[in-house]
Design a protein around this motif. Sequence first.
Motif, PDB file in Angstrom:
ATOM      1  N   ARG A  37       0.831  -1.202   0.000  1.00  0.00           N
ATOM      2  CA  ARG A  37       0.000   0.000   0.000  1.00  0.00           C
ATOM      3  C   ARG A  37       0.871   1.260   0.000  1.00  0.00           C
ATOM      4  NH1 ARG A  37      -3.422  -3.466   3.191  1.00  0.00           N
ATOM      5  NH2 ARG A  37      -2.312  -2.934   5.113  1.00  0.00           N
ATOM      6  N   GLU A  38       1.954   1.223   0.775  1.00  0.00           N
ATOM      7  CA  GLU A  38       2.861   2.367   0.802  1.00  0.00           C
ATOM      8  C   GLU A  38       3.528   2.568  -0.552  1.00  0.00           C
ATOM      9  OE1 GLU A  38       5.600   1.618   3.919  1.00  0.00           O
ATOM     10  OE2 GLU A  38       4.150   1.944   5.539  1.00  0.00           O
ATOM     11  N   TYR A  77       1.743   6.650  -6.981  1.00  0.00           N
ATOM     12  CA  TYR A  77       0.773   7.676  -7.346  1.00  0.00           C
ATOM     13  C   TYR A  77       1.353   9.080  -7.133  1.00  0.00           C
ATOM     14  CZ  TYR A  77      -3.171   4.506  -8.092  1.00  0.00           C
ATOM     15  OH  TYR A  77      -4.017   3.549  -8.590  1.00  0.00           O
ATOM     16  N   SER A  78       2.092   9.263  -6.030  1.00  0.00           N
ATOM     17  CA  SER A  78       2.711  10.565  -5.764  1.00  0.00           C
ATOM     18  C   SER A  78       3.731  10.906  -6.844  1.00  0.00           C
ATOM     19  CB  SER A  78       3.394  10.548  -4.389  1.00  0.00           C
ATOM     20  OG  SER A  78       2.452  10.311  -3.357  1.00  0.00           O
ATOM     21  N   ILE A  86       2.311   1.723  -3.449  1.00  0.00           N
ATOM     22  CA  ILE A  86       1.292   2.234  -4.363  1.00  0.00           C
ATOM     23  C   ILE A  86       1.115   3.735  -4.159  1.00  0.00           C
ATOM     24  CG2 ILE A  86      -1.175   2.186  -4.899  1.00  0.00           C
ATOM     25  CD1 ILE A  86      -1.095  -0.830  -4.301  1.00  0.00           C
ATOM     26  N   THR A  87       1.108   4.159  -2.896  1.00  0.00           N
ATOM     27  CA  THR A  87       0.981   5.583  -2.589  1.00  0.00           C
ATOM     28  C   THR A  87       2.150   6.374  -3.171  1.00  0.00           C
ATOM     29  OG1 THR A  87      -0.197   5.089  -0.531  1.00  0.00           O
ATOM     30  CG2 THR A  87       0.775   7.280  -0.735  1.00  0.00           C
ATOM     31  N   VAL A  88       3.365   5.820  -3.007  1.00  0.00           N
ATOM     32  CA  VAL A  88       4.550   6.480  -3.563  1.00  0.00           C
ATOM     33  C   VAL A  88       4.468   6.545  -5.083  1.00  0.00           C
ATOM     34  CG1 VAL A  88       7.055   6.270  -3.871  1.00  0.00           C
ATOM     35  CG2 VAL A  88       6.025   5.851  -1.625  1.00  0.00           C
TER      36      VAL A  88
END
Length: 285
Positions: A174-175, A181-182, A177-179
């Motif tokens: 999840r982390e 997207y960022s 994926i967040t990175v």
Amino acid sequence: MFKKLKFRNLTIGRKYGVMLIIIFLFIATSTTIVSTLIINMGSNIDELDRRGERTADMMEMGSLIRGKSIRIVSYINYPEPALIDEYEERSERFNELQSEIASSMRSDEQRELFNQIIENDEELNDMFLNKIVPAVNDGDLTGANTYGGLANVLRSDTVILLEELSETVKEEQREAITVAYSSQELMLIIQITSMAASIIIGSLLVIFISRAVSRNLNRVVEVSNRIANGDLSVEEISYKGNDEIGQLAKSMNTMRNSLRKIIQQVSDVSETVSSQSEELTQSVN
């Protein structure tokens, strides 16, 4: 040498060339940054794939532990050699998965959970092969069932540990994926910003250079027109630079001064001739 490298000493073509170089450098810088982000995003995607594979391996390890537990219960009730073979096949597969994912344990929490899972599995193997099987072969069903209960507890604990370990890997996913997207948003912002900045900076440089060239060139044209009309009292063109306009200004100043000298010489000669003519006239009379 450094004076020659000053911007005003560059030719007009080179001035526009410098402007293009500045824009290209700006675009190249933004492209490098975006390329770096793309590479990092690719690494994050690869890492996501690896973490997904690790999660799948952990799920398979949980299934293998359950399968081994089922063989233990089955062997206590129906002691067939084939069940031992099936158990050992699952143990072998469990060890293969263990070796594959061992190096991917990054945090202290993951390593601690993983080590506990391995210890539980080794204890389960020892309990089945060295205690339950001999007890069943000796007809000690009470001892075998006692060990079977302990094996069931180990199985439950190990499955829970695998689920906890899998959850930590999913959290990393999840982390990541967040990175990702960022990074994607940052790339879009950089691309838009670099395009806008390139257009703005390019436009400002074109306006600045064009106005400077036009203003100085108009001054040269004005002076040349006044000289053409016979007005040699015009002031010299003051232009600090060695570009085409500077050379033209110097030539125009040289022409102005030369014409003034020629006219002054003609005037002096005319006065001399007039004076001598008067003298001749007086002498004749």
